[in-house]
Design an enzyme around this catalytic site. Sequence first.
Site, short mmCIF file in Angstrom:
data_model
loop_
_atom_site.label_atom_id
_atom_site.label_comp_id
_atom_site.label_asym_id
_atom_site.label_seq_id
_atom_site.Cartn_x
_atom_site.Cartn_y
_atom_site.Cartn_z
N CYS A 86 -27.92 16.48 -49.99
CA CYS A 86 -27.51 17.70 -50.72
C CYS A 86 -25.59 17.56 -51.12
CB CYS A 86 -27.38 18.67 -50.09
SG CYS A 86 -27.69 20.40 -51.33
N HIS A 196 -33.52 19.31 -49.40
CA HIS A 196 -33.45 19.27 -47.44
C HIS A 196 -34.52 19.41 -46.56
CE1 HIS A 196 -29.07 21.47 -47.83
NE2 HIS A 196 -29.69 21.62 -49.18
N GLU A 198 -35.23 19.09 -43.33
CA GLU A 198 -34.59 20.33 -42.80
C GLU A 198 -35.50 21.10 -42.35
OE1 GLU A 198 -30.60 20.89 -44.37
OE2 GLU A 198 -32.06 18.89 -44.26
#
Length: 230
Positions: A86, A196, A198
């Site tokens: 990002c 994302h 994660e």
Amino acid sequence: MKSAVVLLPGLNRDRDMIAALTKISGKPPLTVWQTDTEIPDVDLIVIPGGFSYGDYLRCGAIAARMPVIRAVAEKAASGVLVIGVCNGFQILLEAGLLPGALMRNASLKFVCREVKLEVANANTPFTRRYAPGQVIRCPVAHHDGNYFAEPDTLARLEGEGQVVFRYADGTNPNGSINDIAGIVNAKGNVLGLMPHPENLIEAAHGGGDGRGLFESVLGYEPPHPEPVDA
């Protein structure tokens, strides 16, 4: 594998990234700060998402000029693996470590939702645990994720397999050209992506589709050159 996470004012996904690296590798990453001019001996450097320096001037533009990013560039040139997620992707572009640009979303609105990603290239250190063409779920949260590259650059990215992730099944959230969600550099050791991973690595997140990226890179061992006969 030793890893490090870059910390910059305004990044707000650093704890998420540190948690993902810790849970999957079994050991916490090192952290490096904006004014650090050197990065310890590590195998992987991650620049997480957020709004570095409030995205004033241009997303990632101020962060890209910090001493620590120059150190990241030096490590990348030596072959160290680098991931920018990002805002981290925006920083890598601003620093010249990846080609192209990220413009304002086509909707001119901040987008925060789940999308689908196609693994366009499974033959990278970051995607080895995925199958070619596999479609995974992944959250996004950004205002400037509309990837653009000039025609010659785009042709090179497509022709040389540098497009790693694409938005799939009509879920492109930002108008990105060719549905591009993530790319690698020509050397293949620097990855930038807007989604994302994660935030989707375990049941508590609602699924583990992002886990494959971390398992891929944290278990990666670079190939050793064949010995040359004297």
